[in-house]
Motif scaffolding. Structure first.
Motif, short mmCIF file in Angstrom:
data_model
loop_
_atom_site.label_atom_id
_atom_site.label_comp_id
_atom_site.label_asym_id
_atom_site.label_seq_id
_atom_site.Cartn_x
_atom_site.Cartn_y
_atom_site.Cartn_z
N ILE A 35 46.88 8.05 -23.65
CA ILE A 35 45.55 8.12 -23.02
C ILE A 35 45.53 7.31 -21.72
O ILE A 35 45.09 7.81 -20.69
CB ILE A 35 44.47 7.61 -24.00
CG1 ILE A 35 44.40 8.53 -25.21
CG2 ILE A 35 43.12 7.50 -23.31
CD1 ILE A 35 43.43 8.07 -26.29
N ASP A 36 46.02 6.09 -21.78
CA ASP A 36 45.94 5.23 -20.59
C ASP A 36 46.79 5.77 -19.44
O ASP A 36 46.39 5.70 -18.28
CB ASP A 36 46.35 3.80 -20.94
CG ASP A 36 45.26 3.12 -21.77
OD1 ASP A 36 44.07 3.41 -21.51
OD2 ASP A 36 45.60 2.34 -22.67
N GLU A 37 47.93 6.32 -19.79
CA GLU A 37 48.78 6.91 -18.74
C GLU A 37 48.08 8.11 -18.10
O GLU A 37 48.10 8.29 -16.89
CB GLU A 37 50.12 7.34 -19.36
CG GLU A 37 51.12 7.78 -18.32
CD GLU A 37 52.41 8.32 -18.91
OE1 GLU A 37 53.38 8.41 -18.16
OE2 GLU A 37 52.44 8.66 -20.12
N LYS A 38 47.44 8.90 -18.92
CA LYS A 38 46.72 10.08 -18.42
C LYS A 38 45.61 9.66 -17.46
O LYS A 38 45.44 10.25 -16.40
CB LYS A 38 46.14 10.84 -19.61
CG LYS A 38 45.72 12.27 -19.31
CD LYS A 38 45.17 12.99 -20.54
CE LYS A 38 45.98 12.75 -21.79
NZ LYS A 38 47.33 13.32 -21.73
N LEU A 39 44.86 8.63 -17.83
CA LEU A 39 43.77 8.17 -16.98
C LEU A 39 44.32 7.64 -15.65
O LEU A 39 43.83 7.99 -14.58
CB LEU A 39 42.96 7.06 -17.68
CG LEU A 39 42.26 7.49 -18.99
CD1 LEU A 39 41.69 6.27 -19.70
CD2 LEU A 39 41.16 8.51 -18.71
N HIS A 80 34.99 12.33 -26.97
CA HIS A 80 35.99 13.37 -27.23
C HIS A 80 35.79 14.58 -26.32
O HIS A 80 36.76 15.16 -25.82
CB HIS A 80 35.95 13.78 -28.70
CG HIS A 80 37.00 14.76 -29.06
ND1 HIS A 80 38.35 14.49 -28.93
CD2 HIS A 80 36.93 16.05 -29.49
CE1 HIS A 80 39.05 15.56 -29.29
NE2 HIS A 80 38.22 16.52 -29.62
N VAL A 81 34.55 14.96 -26.11
CA VAL A 81 34.26 16.08 -25.19
C VAL A 81 34.80 15.75 -23.79
O VAL A 81 35.45 16.58 -23.14
CB VAL A 81 32.74 16.36 -25.13
CG1 VAL A 81 32.41 17.34 -24.00
CG2 VAL A 81 32.24 16.91 -26.47
N GLU A 82 34.56 14.53 -23.34
CA GLU A 82 35.02 14.13 -22.00
C GLU A 82 36.55 14.05 -21.95
O GLU A 82 37.16 14.41 -20.95
CB GLU A 82 34.40 12.78 -21.59
CG GLU A 82 32.89 12.78 -21.52
CD GLU A 82 32.32 13.72 -20.46
OE1 GLU A 82 33.08 14.21 -19.60
OE2 GLU A 82 31.10 13.98 -20.50
N PHE A 129 34.93 9.70 -19.32
CA PHE A 129 35.55 9.22 -20.55
C PHE A 129 35.60 7.69 -20.57
O PHE A 129 35.26 7.06 -21.59
CB PHE A 129 36.97 9.80 -20.69
CG PHE A 129 37.72 9.21 -21.85
CD1 PHE A 129 37.41 9.59 -23.15
CD2 PHE A 129 38.71 8.25 -21.65
CE1 PHE A 129 38.08 9.03 -24.24
CE2 PHE A 129 39.39 7.70 -22.72
CZ PHE A 129 39.07 8.08 -24.03
N GLU A 130 35.97 7.09 -19.46
CA GLU A 130 36.08 5.62 -19.42
C GLU A 130 34.71 4.96 -19.59
O GLU A 130 34.59 3.94 -20.28
CB GLU A 130 36.73 5.18 -18.11
CG GLU A 130 38.22 5.50 -18.09
CD GLU A 130 38.82 5.44 -16.69
OE1 GLU A 130 39.90 4.86 -16.55
OE2 GLU A 130 38.22 5.97 -15.74
N ASP A 146 33.89 2.53 -22.76
CA ASP A 146 33.36 1.15 -22.62
C ASP A 146 32.07 1.00 -23.41
O ASP A 146 31.84 -0.02 -24.06
CB ASP A 146 33.09 0.82 -21.15
CG ASP A 146 34.39 0.71 -20.35
OD1 ASP A 146 35.47 0.69 -20.97
OD2 ASP A 146 34.31 0.68 -19.11
N HIS A 147 31.23 2.00 -23.31
CA HIS A 147 29.95 1.99 -24.01
C HIS A 147 30.18 1.91 -25.52
O HIS A 147 29.49 1.16 -26.22
CB HIS A 147 29.20 3.28 -23.63
CG HIS A 147 27.74 3.28 -23.97
ND1 HIS A 147 26.86 2.29 -23.59
CD2 HIS A 147 26.98 4.19 -24.66
CE1 HIS A 147 25.65 2.59 -24.04
NE2 HIS A 147 25.69 3.73 -24.69
N LEU A 148 31.16 2.66 -26.00
CA LEU A 148 31.52 2.64 -27.43
C LEU A 148 32.04 1.27 -27.83
O LEU A 148 31.70 0.75 -28.90
CB LEU A 148 32.64 3.66 -27.71
CG LEU A 148 32.30 5.08 -28.06
CD1 LEU A 148 33.60 5.84 -28.28
CD2 LEU A 148 31.42 5.17 -29.31
N GLN A 149 32.89 0.69 -26.99
CA GLN A 149 33.48 -0.61 -27.32
C GLN A 149 32.41 -1.67 -27.45
O GLN A 149 32.51 -2.56 -28.30
CB GLN A 149 34.55 -0.99 -26.30
CG GLN A 149 35.89 -0.35 -26.67
CD GLN A 149 36.91 -0.33 -25.54
OE1 GLN A 149 36.63 -0.79 -24.44
NE2 GLN A 149 38.08 0.23 -25.82
#
Ligand SMILES: [Fe+2]
Ligand SMILES: [Fe+2]
Length: 268
Positions: free
Chosen positions: A17-21, A85-87, A123-124, A128-131
């Motif tokens: 995920i992080d590499e993709k971002l 997940h949608v994002e 997504f990011e 963050d909001h989820l975290q």
């Protein structure tokens, strides 16, 4: 890396995920500096079955998904996990659009890369909001169906444009305003700001979908409204998406009144 298709290949076929971002932001940055090569090289376009996803979230059919009642803290967290997940899938969908369909004008590739980057930003923001709610992306199961339309339309650009931006993403324009209202009522201003930001960008994504749909129709000598109806009937399970439709935003996003009349009228 300087070629857009090399970036696309990496983003679609590596699961991190992080590499993709990071790669998505990097490609956008190189594009805006005028240094991104948009020329399709000789490397073969890999089949869609080789696209790789992270091990988590675990993907499940929608009927097995956790309940998302916005009146409880758990429900709000589950709701944002679903949006994350949608994002996340939207990043893949934008990259796949530009990776799989070659021979289009440069603007097409620039548009979908900018969209991939906006999806990565969405997504990011949601992650963050989820975290802040003590939940990580991947902690809950996620909807397994979002990639189905991509798979179904991997060989047909018009079908992809009809089903992804002009059906799935357009659905977001219909349903998001009412969800925002619920967060307004509960006084959750942070969620309101986030969802408003995403909604504004999504109008632009659907608009690009409409623009390129018409472009390809014109190039192939097809009448776009008739072709849209045909493709929806062919690819959408159940024949037609259900309303109510956000007419105002969909018009801004390139739908015609005739298309909306057809979508709304169950007898047409
Ligand atoms: Fe998005
Ligand atoms: Fe989008």
């Amino acid at each position: 890396m300087k070629n857009i298709f090399e970036f696309a290949e990496a983003c679609l076929h590596r699961a991190s995920i992080d590499e993709k971002l990071a790669l998505t932001h990097q490609a956008r940055h190189i594009l805006e500096n005028g240094e991104l090569n948009l020329v399709s090289d000789d490397r073969p376009v890999l089949p869609i079955a080789l696209v790789r996803f992270p091990d988590k979230p675990i993907l499940q059919a929608p009927r097995h998904m956790p309940k998302r009642k916005l009146s409880t803290a758990e429900g709000v967290a589950a709701f944002f996990h679903a949006i994350a997940h949608v994002e996340f899938m939207a990043i893949y969908l934008a990259w796949d659009m530009l990776y799989r369909f070659r021979g289009m004008p440069d603007q097409f590739y620039q548009d979908w890369l900018r969209i991939a980057d906006e999806e990565a930003q969405h997504f990011e923001l949601i992650r963050d909001h989820l975290q802040a709610m003590n939940l990580n992306y991947g902690d809950l199961p996620a909807h397994s169906g979002l990639w189905d339309h991509a798979r179904d339309t991997a060989a047909d650009l018009l079908a992809r444009l009809a089903m992804v931006p002009r059906c799935m993403e357009a659905r977001g324009l219909d349903v998001t305003p009412a969800i925002i209202d619920k967060f307004v009522q509960s006084g959750d201003n942070e969620s309101v700001a986030l969802l408003n930001r995403i909604l504004t960008d999504e109008v632009g994504h659907v608009e690009r979908g409409s623009y390129w749909f018409k472009f390809v129709c014109n190039r192939q000598g097809l009448e776009p409204e008739a072709k849209y109806r045909l493709l929806i009937e062919q690819y959408y399970q159940g024949g037609k998406p259900k309303g109510p439709f956000n007419r105002e935003m969909r018009i801004i996003a390139g739908f015609s009144n005739a298309e909306l009349d057809w979508l709304e009228n169950t007898n047409l």
